[in-house]
Design a protein around this motif. Structure first.
Motif, PDB file in Angstrom:
ATOM      1  N   LEU A  36     -10.287  -0.742   5.245  1.00 10.24           N
ATOM      2  CA  LEU A  36     -11.389  -0.757   4.283  1.00 10.24           C
ATOM      3  C   LEU A  36     -12.697  -1.180   4.944  1.00 10.24           C
ATOM      4  O   LEU A  36     -13.782  -0.885   4.430  1.00 10.24           O
TER       5      LEU A  36
ATOM      6  N   THR B 219       0.847  -1.191   0.000  1.00  6.48           N
ATOM      7  CA  THR B 219       0.000   0.000   0.000  1.00  6.48           C
ATOM      8  C   THR B 219       0.882   1.240   0.000  1.00  6.48           C
ATOM      9  O   THR B 219       2.035   1.200   0.430  1.00  6.48           O
TER      10      THR B 219
ATOM     11  N   ILE C 236     -13.464  -0.471  -3.825  1.00  4.35           N
ATOM     12  CA  ILE C 236     -12.191  -1.144  -3.541  1.00  4.35           C
ATOM     13  C   ILE C 236     -12.407  -2.280  -2.557  1.00  4.35           C
ATOM     14  O   ILE C 236     -11.899  -3.394  -2.736  1.00  4.35           O
TER      15      ILE C 236
ATOM     16  N   LEU D 260     -13.848   3.999  -2.034  1.00  7.47           N
ATOM     17  CA  LEU D 260     -13.447   2.981  -1.061  1.00  7.47           C
ATOM     18  C   LEU D 260     -14.384   1.786  -1.053  1.00  7.47           C
ATOM     19  O   LEU D 260     -13.935   0.641  -0.923  1.00  7.47           O
TER      20      LEU D 260
ATOM     21  N   THR E 116      -8.952   6.532   6.459  1.00  8.07           N
ATOM     22  CA  THR E 116      -8.953   6.098   5.056  1.00  8.07           C
ATOM     23  C   THR E 116      -8.603   7.213   4.081  1.00  8.07           C
ATOM     24  O   THR E 116      -8.212   6.931   2.939  1.00  8.07           O
TER      25      THR E 116
ATOM     26  N   GLU F 107     -10.980   8.716  -2.650  1.00  8.65           N
ATOM     27  CA  GLU F 107     -11.356   9.510  -1.482  1.00  8.65           C
ATOM     28  C   GLU F 107     -10.150   9.956  -0.660  1.00  8.65           C
ATOM     29  O   GLU F 107     -10.308  10.434   0.467  1.00  8.65           O
TER      30      GLU F 107
ATOM     31  N   ASN G 242      -7.195   5.232  -4.396  1.00 11.73           N
ATOM     32  CA  ASN G 242      -8.309   5.685  -3.567  1.00 11.73           C
ATOM     33  C   ASN G 242      -8.832   7.046  -4.044  1.00 11.73           C
ATOM     34  O   ASN G 242      -8.153   8.063  -3.891  1.00 11.73           O
TER      35      ASN G 242
END
Length: 264
Positions: free
Chosen positions: A117, A12, A86, A83, A21, A43, A41
């Protein structure tokens, strides 16, 4: 269907100052057969990610940006996803019907971001998502601390880093010096199996039993070693113990006994 655990490699990219997040930039997975997954991501806090000098230099160049506007994320790119999407796609990636062994390099933060997540809530997180991982740095130490292959290019691109994790693990396996599963690793697997068995149990019993299982896990893994390298067996075990204690506290706070005293 193969019966051996599927080997999956995680990487990551994240903004260290934002553990929520919005600090997750991208996540990538690959397995021993080369099945890849990578998502950016939508967001994330793009302002603070781009404003961070190290992130701007090393991570941002690997993200999809608008033509002629390298400081703007391209939200129309197929890799840029919300998210919720994902989380659904990662759950599908792990849904193979096989047990999974997850690997990462200095991977405590990576596992933390994966679990974010689902809000770090194991009752919500799909059961096929690995709850723990093998740290490649710890495996390197167990193998006698041999040199690992260097990454020629693509450093800090999450998918390239995940693929390099696979190459490092394959190199360690080729040396023939990795020990078999340790008692500690077998204990972790056993304890996680106990937790999964409790997921469908009656609520009052489950809350108490989950808390007890988490505290048993913490006691089994805890270490008095004061090493702070964050990669060796002792540091990894101590980090897992802290997570299990936190989960035990949460189970006790949210269980039926705790709610019985809530007068709201």
């Amino acid at each position: 269907m193969p019966t051996d655990p599927r080997r999956v490699y995680l990487d990551t990219e994240f903004l260290i100052t934002q553990p929520c997040t919005t600090g997750l930039v991208a996540l990538a997975l690959t397995d021993e057969d080369g099945n890849d997954y990578c998502a950016v991501n939508a967001e994330m806090d793009t302002f603070h990610v781009y404003s961070h000098p190290w992130m701007q230099e090393h991570v941002w160049p690997h993200l999809p940006t608008l033509p002629g506007m390298p400081h703007r994320l391209d939200y129309t790119h197929p890799d840029v996803k919300p998210l919720a999407q994902i989380a659904d796609e990662v759950a599908a990636y792990f849904s193979t019907g096989r047990d999974t062994h997850l690997y990462a390099y200095y991977g405590a933060h990576d596992l933390f971001r994966l679990h974010s997540l689902w809000g770090h809530n194991w009752q919500v997180m799909p059961r096929q998502i690995p709850r723990w991982h093998f740290d490649l740095r710890a495996l390197q130490e167990q193998a006698g601390n041999p040199d690992l292959p260097e990454q020629d290019s693509g450093a800090h691109h999450p998918l390239e880093d995940a693929r390099h994790n696979r190459r490092m693990h394959e190199h360690l396996l080729s040396l023939g010096t990795l020990p078999g599963p340790t008692v500690q690793q077998e204990e972790i697997t056993h304890l996680h199996a106990r937790v999964r068995e409790l997921e469908g149990a009656e609520a009052a019993v489950a809350a108490t039993a989950r808390a007890r299982a988490f505290r048993d896990a913490a006691a089994a893994l805890d270490s008095d070693d004061t090493c702070d390298c964050h990669g060796c067996v002792s540091c990894t075990s101590r980090w897992h113990a802290q997570q299990f204690r936190a989960l035990a506290d949460e189970a006790e706070r949210t269980g039926p006994a705790a709610r019985a005293g809530d007068t709201r």
